[in-house]
Every structure is written in structure tokens, then in C-alpha cells.
Scaffold this motif. Structure first.
Motif, mmCIF file in Angstrom:
data_model
loop_
_atom_site.group_PDB
_atom_site.id
_atom_site.type_symbol
_atom_site.label_atom_id
_atom_site.label_comp_id
_atom_site.label_asym_id
_atom_site.label_seq_id
_atom_site.Cartn_x
_atom_site.Cartn_y
_atom_site.Cartn_z
ATOM 1 N N UNK A 250 0.822 -1.199 0.000
ATOM 2 C CA UNK A 250 0.000 0.000 0.000
ATOM 3 C C UNK A 250 0.857 1.251 0.000
ATOM 4 N N UNK A 251 2.027 1.175 0.641
ATOM 5 C CA UNK A 251 2.892 2.366 0.657
ATOM 6 C C UNK A 251 3.288 2.775 -0.748
ATOM 7 N N UNK A 252 3.612 1.794 -1.584
ATOM 8 C CA UNK A 252 4.034 2.088 -2.944
ATOM 9 C C UNK A 252 2.955 2.735 -3.787
ATOM 10 N N UNK A 253 1.710 2.402 -3.524
ATOM 11 C CA UNK A 253 0.612 2.990 -4.291
ATOM 12 C C UNK A 253 0.492 4.489 -4.074
ATOM 13 N N UNK A 254 0.927 4.958 -2.914
ATOM 14 C CA UNK A 254 0.826 6.389 -2.607
ATOM 15 C C UNK A 254 1.676 7.236 -3.543
ATOM 16 N N UNK A 255 2.771 6.677 -4.025
ATOM 17 C CA UNK A 255 3.669 7.444 -4.904
ATOM 18 C C UNK A 255 3.638 6.946 -6.350
ATOM 19 N N UNK A 256 2.765 6.017 -6.662
ATOM 20 C CA UNK A 256 2.727 5.438 -8.005
ATOM 21 C C UNK A 256 2.528 6.499 -9.084
ATOM 22 N N UNK A 257 1.579 7.393 -8.909
ATOM 23 C CA UNK A 257 1.317 8.427 -9.914
ATOM 24 C C UNK A 257 2.524 9.309 -10.173
ATOM 25 N N UNK A 258 3.204 9.714 -9.118
ATOM 26 C CA UNK A 258 4.400 10.562 -9.252
ATOM 27 C C UNK A 258 5.501 9.807 -9.994
ATOM 28 N N UNK A 259 5.664 8.529 -9.656
ATOM 29 C CA UNK A 259 6.709 7.735 -10.303
ATOM 30 C C UNK A 259 6.412 7.529 -11.786
ATOM 31 N N UNK A 260 5.160 7.269 -12.115
ATOM 32 C CA UNK A 260 4.792 7.095 -13.522
ATOM 33 C C UNK A 260 4.984 8.393 -14.289
ATOM 34 N N UNK A 261 4.554 9.510 -13.712
ATOM 35 C CA UNK A 261 4.741 10.809 -14.370
ATOM 36 C C UNK A 261 6.214 11.071 -14.648
#
Length: 142
Positions: A1-12
Motif C-alpha cells: 500500500x505504501x508504494x501505491x501512494x507514490x505510483x502516480x508521481x513515479x509514472x509521471x
């Protein structure tokens, strides 16, 4: 769940990096062509802009030359990790003709679009200038 919090930023970040890397490679004299849906030169660019929220971070690079040039590029890069699995926060690179598809006859590979000069690059979230500098030095060695 922690990784999902930054997924959008990482993909961008990966997509931004991929676009800059693709533009650099598209204009490099040792590169025949780059397939990346974010480039206007991509055959399905118009479709991609309608159907996708972003072009992703995967590039197909066709080097001028052939098999040896692909292997030399793989040996010369320092930042992207050599990997047959693509996708992650770090940049990953592979040369299908000498790696994942090396057991197939050349004619079979090429009929599937896997040319000797093809290199696949999954762009990560590293500093884009470091990635471009690394690719630049590696391309000078081929």
C-alpha cells in the motif's frame, strides 16, 4: 500500500524522462529510429494521444548497424540495468537478439519485428540528464 501512494508521481517522472530520452535518441546519428508513442514520428501517435493518458516509459531503439552495435551499447551503458524484465523505478535495458530471443533463428526473429539492431529501454525515474549522458557516452563506443 505504501508504494501505491507514490505510483502516480513515479509514472509521471518515468514518462517525462522517457520523452526526453526518446527525443535525444531520435536525433542521434547512430540511431536509425525510435519507436515511442509520445513521439510524433510514431506510426500510431494520433491513436495513442486519443487512447492513452500518457505514452509510458518503454522505448524501442533501432541502431544503425546490427547485432554487434546492440551488444556494444548494452556493454557500454552504466546506469540502465541489463534485464530481460522491463519496468520499475530504475532504467532497464535489453538487446532481444542476444538475450530473450537469441535461440530463435534470425529469420523467425525478424519476421516478428525483432531485428538485430533493436534495443529495448524501460526508462526509470533517475535524473534524466544522467541517463542521457550515459546513453551519449555508450553510443560513442559503437
Amino acid at each position: 500500500r505504501r508504494g501505491l501512494k507514490t505510483l502516480g508521481i513515479r509514472i509521471d517522472r518515468a514518462q517525462q524522462n522517457a520523452m526526453e530520452v526518446a527525443k535525444f535518441l531520435e536525433n542521434h546519428p547512430k540511431v536509425e529510429r525510435v519507436l515511442y508513442p509520445g513521439l510524433e514520428s510514431h506510426p500510431q501517435y494520433t491513436i495513442a494521444t486519443r487512447q492513452m493518458e500518457g505514452p509510458g516509459a518503454m522505448l524501442s531503439i533501432f541502431l544503425k548497424g546490427g547485432f554487434e552495435e546492440g551488444v556494444k551499447l548494452m556493454e557500454a551503458v552504466k546506469l540502465p540495468l541489463l534485464a530481460v524484465s522491463l519496468g520499475g523505478i530504475e532504467s532497464l535495458i535489453q538487446h532481444p537478439a542476444s538475450m530473450t530471443h537469441s535461440k530463435l533463428p534470425k529469420e523467425v526473429r525478424e519476421s516478428a519485428g525483432i531485428k538485430d539492431e533493436l534495443v529495448r529501454l524501460s526508462v526509470g525515474i533517475e535524473d534524466v540528464h544522467d541517463l542521457i549522458d550515459d546513453l551519449k557516452q555508450a553510443l560513442e563506443k559503437i
